[in-house]
Design an enzyme around this catalytic site. Structure first.
Site, PDB file in Angstrom:
ATOM      1  N   CYS A  45       0.874  -1.171   0.000  1.00 19.56           N
ATOM      2  CA  CYS A  45       0.000   0.000   0.000  1.00 19.56           C
ATOM      3  C   CYS A  45       0.914   1.224   0.000  1.00 19.56           C
ATOM      4  CB  CYS A  45      -0.867  -0.041   1.262  1.00 19.56           C
ATOM      5  SG  CYS A  45      -1.736   1.488   1.663  1.00 19.56           S
ATOM      6  N   HIS A  46       0.396   2.338  -0.484  1.00 20.57           N
ATOM      7  CA  HIS A  46       1.220   3.546  -0.513  1.00 20.57           C
ATOM      8  C   HIS A  46       1.760   3.911   0.885  1.00 20.57           C
ATOM      9  CE1 HIS A  46       2.432   7.172  -2.812  1.00 20.57           C
ATOM     10  NE2 HIS A  46       2.648   7.563  -1.578  1.00 20.57           N
ATOM     11  N   THR A  47       1.007   3.573   1.920  1.00 17.42           N
ATOM     12  CA  THR A  47       1.445   3.912   3.287  1.00 17.42           C
ATOM     13  C   THR A  47       2.766   3.215   3.646  1.00 17.42           C
ATOM     14  OG1 THR A  47      -0.862   4.217   3.887  1.00 17.42           O
ATOM     15  CG2 THR A  47       0.700   4.002   5.711  1.00 17.42           C
ATOM     16  N   HIS A  67       1.120  -4.181   5.724  1.00 13.67           N
ATOM     17  CA  HIS A  67      -0.108  -4.201   6.527  1.00 13.67           C
ATOM     18  C   HIS A  67      -1.333  -4.639   5.732  1.00 13.67           C
ATOM     19  CE1 HIS A  67      -0.061  -0.300   4.557  1.00 13.67           C
ATOM     20  NE2 HIS A  67      -1.371  -0.270   4.714  1.00 13.67           N
ATOM     21  N   CYS A  97     -11.106  -4.098  19.946  1.00 17.05           N
ATOM     22  CA  CYS A  97     -11.151  -4.932  21.161  1.00 17.05           C
ATOM     23  C   CYS A  97     -12.574  -5.122  21.655  1.00 17.05           C
ATOM     24  CB  CYS A  97     -10.272  -4.311  22.253  1.00 17.05           C
ATOM     25  SG  CYS A  97     -10.993  -2.836  23.030  1.00 17.05           S
ATOM     26  N   CYS A 100     -12.965  -1.113  24.779  1.00 19.19           N
ATOM     27  CA  CYS A 100     -12.405   0.183  25.188  1.00 19.19           C
ATOM     28  C   CYS A 100     -13.427   1.298  24.932  1.00 19.19           C
ATOM     29  CB  CYS A 100     -11.092   0.457  24.449  1.00 19.19           C
ATOM     30  SG  CYS A 100     -11.309   0.881  22.711  1.00 19.19           S
ATOM     31  N   CYS A 103     -14.154   1.655  21.190  1.00 22.45           N
ATOM     32  CA  CYS A 103     -14.988   0.583  20.626  1.00 22.45           C
ATOM     33  C   CYS A 103     -16.425   0.679  21.129  1.00 22.45           C
ATOM     34  CB  CYS A 103     -14.402  -0.787  20.968  1.00 22.45           C
ATOM     35  SG  CYS A 103     -12.949  -1.212  19.982  1.00 22.45           S
ATOM     36  N   CYS A 111      -9.613   2.025  17.818  1.00 22.53           N
ATOM     37  CA  CYS A 111      -9.601   1.237  19.056  1.00 22.53           C
ATOM     38  C   CYS A 111      -8.389   1.667  19.860  1.00 22.53           C
ATOM     39  CB  CYS A 111      -9.511  -0.248  18.720  1.00 22.53           C
ATOM     40  SG  CYS A 111      -9.168  -1.321  20.132  1.00 22.53           S
ATOM     41  N   ARG A 115      -3.013   0.570  20.651  1.00 22.42           N
ATOM     42  CA  ARG A 115      -2.470   1.627  19.789  1.00 22.42           C
ATOM     43  C   ARG A 115      -1.157   2.212  20.328  1.00 22.42           C
ATOM     44  NH1 ARG A 115      -0.439   4.139  16.665  1.00 22.42           N
ATOM     45  NH2 ARG A 115      -1.170   5.545  15.032  1.00 22.42           N
ATOM     46  N   CYS A 175      -6.591  -3.447   3.735  1.00 25.73           N
ATOM     47  CA  CYS A 175      -6.436  -1.987   3.787  1.00 25.73           C
ATOM     48  C   CYS A 175      -7.137  -1.237   2.668  1.00 25.73           C
ATOM     49  CB  CYS A 175      -4.960  -1.567   3.841  1.00 25.73           C
ATOM     50  SG  CYS A 175      -4.810   0.231   4.005  1.00 25.73           S
ATOM     51  N   ARG A 370      -2.454  -2.598  -7.260  1.00 20.34           N
ATOM     52  CA  ARG A 370      -1.861  -3.409  -6.205  1.00 20.34           C
ATOM     53  C   ARG A 370      -0.953  -4.484  -6.789  1.00 20.34           C
ATOM     54  NH1 ARG A 370      -2.491   0.263  -2.913  1.00 20.34           N
ATOM     55  NH2 ARG A 370      -3.534  -0.059  -0.910  1.00 20.34           N
TER      56      ARG A 370
HETATM   57  P1  NAD Z   1      -1.364   5.113  -4.832  1.00 22.30           P
HETATM   58  O1  NAD Z   1       0.016   5.622  -4.841  1.00 22.30           O
HETATM   59  O2  NAD Z   1      -1.647   3.789  -5.463  1.00 22.30           O
HETATM   60  O3  NAD Z   1      -2.349   6.174  -5.534  1.00 22.30           O
HETATM   61  C1  NAD Z   1      -2.181   7.544  -5.460  1.00 22.30           C
HETATM   62  C2  NAD Z   1      -2.636   8.164  -6.779  1.00 22.30           C
HETATM   63  O4  NAD Z   1      -2.553   9.598  -6.657  1.00 22.30           O
HETATM   64  C3  NAD Z   1      -1.789   7.772  -7.976  1.00 22.30           C
HETATM   65  O5  NAD Z   1      -2.620   7.317  -9.030  1.00 22.30           O
HETATM   66  C4  NAD Z   1      -1.075   9.079  -8.362  1.00 22.30           C
HETATM   67  O6  NAD Z   1      -0.827   9.192  -9.755  1.00 22.30           O
HETATM   68  C5  NAD Z   1      -2.051  10.119  -7.872  1.00 22.30           C
HETATM   69  N1  NAD Z   1      -1.480  11.453  -7.622  1.00 22.30           N
HETATM   70  C6  NAD Z   1      -0.296  11.751  -7.026  1.00 22.30           C
HETATM   71  N2  NAD Z   1      -0.137  13.084  -6.933  1.00 22.30           N
HETATM   72  C7  NAD Z   1      -1.250  13.647  -7.475  1.00 22.30           C
HETATM   73  C8  NAD Z   1      -1.695  14.992  -7.663  1.00 22.30           C
HETATM   74  N3  NAD Z   1      -0.957  16.029  -7.249  1.00 22.30           N
HETATM   75  N4  NAD Z   1      -2.894  15.203  -8.241  1.00 22.30           N
HETATM   76  C9  NAD Z   1      -3.648  14.151  -8.656  1.00 22.30           C
HETATM   77  N5  NAD Z   1      -3.277  12.863  -8.497  1.00 22.30           N
HETATM   78  C10 NAD Z   1      -2.100  12.608  -7.920  1.00 22.30           C
HETATM   79  O7  NAD Z   1      -1.831   5.119  -3.320  1.00 22.30           O
HETATM   80  P2  NAD Z   1      -2.956   4.292  -2.529  1.00 22.30           P
HETATM   81  O8  NAD Z   1      -2.361   3.027  -2.014  1.00 22.30           O
HETATM   82  O9  NAD Z   1      -4.201   4.267  -3.328  1.00 22.30           O
HETATM   83  O10 NAD Z   1      -3.135   5.260  -1.247  1.00 22.30           O
HETATM   84  C11 NAD Z   1      -3.601   6.581  -1.428  1.00 22.30           C
HETATM   85  C12 NAD Z   1      -3.385   7.409  -0.171  1.00 22.30           C
HETATM   86  O11 NAD Z   1      -4.228   6.918   0.859  1.00 22.30           O
HETATM   87  C13 NAD Z   1      -1.970   7.342   0.395  1.00 22.30           C
HETATM   88  O12 NAD Z   1      -1.666   8.595   0.970  1.00 22.30           O
HETATM   89  C14 NAD Z   1      -2.088   6.311   1.500  1.00 22.30           C
HETATM   90  O13 NAD Z   1      -1.084   6.481   2.470  1.00 22.30           O
HETATM   91  C15 NAD Z   1      -3.457   6.630   2.026  1.00 22.30           C
HETATM   92  N6  NAD Z   1      -4.194   5.581   2.737  1.00 22.30           N
HETATM   93  C16 NAD Z   1      -4.932   5.977   3.802  1.00 22.30           C
HETATM   94  C17 NAD Z   1      -5.694   5.065   4.476  1.00 22.30           C
HETATM   95  C18 NAD Z   1      -6.541   5.491   5.626  1.00 22.30           C
HETATM   96  O14 NAD Z   1      -7.010   4.641   6.370  1.00 22.30           O
HETATM   97  N7  NAD Z   1      -6.787   6.777   5.816  1.00 22.30           N
HETATM   98  C19 NAD Z   1      -5.696   3.728   4.069  1.00 22.30           C
HETATM   99  C20 NAD Z   1      -4.951   3.374   2.935  1.00 22.30           C
HETATM  100  C21 NAD Z   1      -4.182   4.306   2.276  1.00 22.30           C
HETATM  101  N1  AHE Z   2       1.885   7.117  11.390  1.00 26.71           N
HETATM  102  C1  AHE Z   2       1.287   8.052  10.490  1.00 26.71           C
HETATM  103  C2  AHE Z   2      -0.204   7.925  10.471  1.00 26.71           C
HETATM  104  C3  AHE Z   2      -0.599   7.032   9.407  1.00 26.71           C
HETATM  105  C4  AHE Z   2      -2.105   6.922   9.307  1.00 26.71           C
HETATM  106  O1  AHE Z   2      -2.848   7.889   9.390  1.00 26.71           O
HETATM  107  N2  AHE Z   2      -2.527   5.712   9.109  1.00 26.71           N
HETATM  108  C5  AHE Z   2      -3.908   5.418   8.815  1.00 26.71           C
HETATM  109  C6  AHE Z   2      -3.930   4.161   8.050  1.00 26.71           C
HETATM  110  S1  AHE Z   2      -3.058   4.248   6.550  1.00 26.71           S
HETATM  111  C7  AHE Z   2      -3.212   2.720   5.939  1.00 26.71           C
HETATM  112  O2  AHE Z   2      -2.660   2.637   4.732  1.00 26.71           O
HETATM  113  C8  AHE Z   2      -4.712   5.196  10.087  1.00 26.71           C
HETATM  114  O3  AHE Z   2      -5.471   4.252  10.222  1.00 26.71           O
HETATM  115  N3  AHE Z   2      -4.589   6.084  11.023  1.00 26.71           N
HETATM  116  C9  AHE Z   2      -5.227   5.941  12.293  1.00 26.71           C
HETATM  117  C10 AHE Z   2      -4.278   5.381  13.296  1.00 26.71           C
HETATM  118  O4  AHE Z   2      -4.702   5.034  14.393  1.00 26.71           O
HETATM  119  O5  AHE Z   2      -3.085   5.273  12.962  1.00 26.71           O
HETATM  120  C11 AHE Z   2       1.629   9.458  10.848  1.00 26.71           C
HETATM  121  O6  AHE Z   2       1.663  10.258   9.912  1.00 26.71           O
HETATM  122  O7  AHE Z   2       1.838   9.717  12.036  1.00 26.71           O
HETATM  123 ZN    ZN Z   3      -2.664   0.830   3.614  1.00 28.54          ZN
END
Ligand code: NAD
Ligand code: AHE
Ligand code: ZN
Length: 375
Positions: A45-47, A67, A97, A100, A103, A111, A115, A175, A370
């Site tokens: 994943c991008h993260t 993850h 869990c 908490c 939850c 949760c 954490r 994810c 992916r």
């Molecule tokens: P990815 O890298 O596969 O997709 C990102 C897309 O954004 C790509 O297609 C890229 O070309 C595009 N992009 C980059 N810069 C851009 C811009 N300036 N304007 C328009 N498009 C642009 O990533 P992903 O795995 O799909 O994850 C996306 C984001 O979500 C990441 O930041 C990731 O960390 C985050 N994420 C968050 C959670 C959450 O729970 N909040 C969960 C999963 C992923």
């Molecule tokens: N450690 C990072 C935070 C990253 C973050 O926000 N993670 C998301 C999931 S990304 C999955 O690809 C999330 O679930 N956040 C809630 C949590 O409890 O972490 C930072 O920037 O500090």
């Molecule tokens: Zn992820």
């Protein structure tokens, strides 16, 4: 192997941005409330790339990233009742869990139970790692560390799933796919007829499109700078494309002009704070809601004129799409088995754990959604 240290292969991130190294890693047996899992498949994943880059304030090195995975329980520690060896499982970085304050609130999927440990790369019991290389401890990551043939997780971080589900596919339900679907269904609660804008058409953004289509959105506008994403995106429900590089005007203005005043819902799925601002500002006055899904680097901050909120726009965020992990991941697996949600379509590449550095290169080359690694 129960009760014994297992030596297996894992991809270790020794330092930020330095190629991962496949090492022989010692994985200690699970302690009370812990589960040791044989990881069969993991996606990237991008993260993972974000933390590897060194820009994650919670990123500790050396560590084992990863993850988004699926595997089979190898052994369980004392007091673990909900899973047993042989169960098919998906590790969940967002624990559940059920006891908490979080939850029980009925207001969030976050949760609080483990954490404090998962954020610093250790297990709750003894605040230590279960991974080592030649006696040197290696940090855990997000409570999951799936870039390893075996990992140890907290029992509150394991979803038991239908053994009929193909693990090489449903690993994605750890994810990206749930995050996008849930951002629409749980966080924004998009209604039929809505106009939706999605910034970033990676797996998360495309899952937003899929969720918005299922919710009956009338227009789904996809915004990305990688034109390779456009053709694929149509299959996920995106109805129109905008490449910011084709426009002189700020992208929020382009969208406002396209939609008679703005969109009903927007989703930032990139992790770029200036795009987050654009995503808020392209929302319709009076009601438009913008959901932040992307994860931005340490030190980055969002900004806008407060007037944007005074005049009725709403700014929200989501983690794991608001899904309660242990309760709802098995439900998502069932939806996949009934063909109600896509999963296979997000898998553009398949490699092995040994090829993980190539898999990270693919993520940055464009055209990749992916990549699933066979461990
Ligand atoms: P990815 O890298 O596969 O997709 C990102 C897309 O954004 C790509 O297609 C890229 O070309 C595009 N992009 C980059 N810069 C851009 C811009 N300036 N304007 C328009 N498009 C642009 O990533 P992903 O795995 O799909 O994850 C996306 C984001 O979500 C990441 O930041 C990731 O960390 C985050 N994420 C968050 C959670 C959450 O729970 N909040 C969960 C999963 C992923
Ligand atoms: N450690 C990072 C935070 C990253 C973050 O926000 N993670 C998301 C999931 S990304 C999955 O690809 C999330 O679930 N956040 C809630 C949590 O409890 O972490 C930072 O920037 O500090
Ligand atoms: Zn992820």
């Amino acid at each position: 192997t129960q009760g014994q240290v297992i030596t297996c292969k894992a991809a270790v991130a020794w330092e930020p941005n330095k190629p991962l190294v496949i090492e022989d890693v010692q994985v200690a047996p699970p302690q009370a409330g812990e589960v040791r899992i044989k990881i069969l498949f993991t996606a990237l994943c991008h993260t993972d790339a974000y933390t590897w880059s060194g820009k994650d304030p919670e990123g500790l090195f050396p560590c084992i990233l990863g993850h988004e995975a699926a595997g089979i329980v190898e052994s369980v520690g004392e007091g673990v009742t909900e899973v047993q060896p042989g169960d098919h499982v998906i590790p969940c970085y967002q624990a559940e869990c059920k006891e908490c304050k979080f939850c029980k609130s009925g207001k969030t999927n976050l949760c609080g139970k483990v954490r404090s440990a998962t954020g610093v790369g250790v297990m709750m019991n003894d605040r230590k790692s279960r991974f080592s290389v030649n006696g040197k401890p290696i940090y855990h990551f997000m409570g999951t560390s799936t870039f390893s043939q075996y990992t140890v997780v907290h029992d509150v971080s394991v979803a038991k799933i239908d053994p009929a589900a193909p693990l090489n596919k449903v690993c994605l339900l750890g994810c990206g796919v749930p995050t996008g679907l849930g951002a629409v269904w749980n966080t924004a609660k998009v209604e039929a007829g809505s106009i939706v804008a999605i910034f970033g058409l990676g797996t998360v953004g495309l899952a937003v499109a899929e969720g918005a289509k299922a919710a009956g959105a009338s227009r789904i506008i996809g915004i990305d700078i990688d034109p390779k994403k456009f053709d694929t995106a149509k299959n996920f429900g995106v109805t129109e494309f905008v490449n910011p590089k084709d426009h002189e005007k700020p992208i929020q203005q382009v969208l406002v002009d396209l939609t008679d005043g703005g969109v009903d819902y927007s989703f930032e799925c990139i992790g770029n704070v200036s795009v987050m601002r654009a995503a808020l500002e392209c929302c319709h006055k009076g009601w438009g809601t913008s959901v932040i899904v992307g994860v931005a680097a340490s030190g980055q901050e969002i900004s806008t004129r407060p007037f944007q909120l005074v005049t009725g726009r709403v700014w929200k965020g989501t983690a794991f799409g608001g899904f309660k992990s242990r309760s709802q991941v098995p439900w998502l697996v069932e939806k996949y088995l009934k063909k109600e949600i896509k999963v296979d379509e997000y898998i553009t590449h398949n490699l092995t754990l040994a090829e993980i550095n190539r898999a990270f290169d693919l993520m940055h080359e464009g055209g990749c959604l992916r990549c699933v690694l066979d461990c």
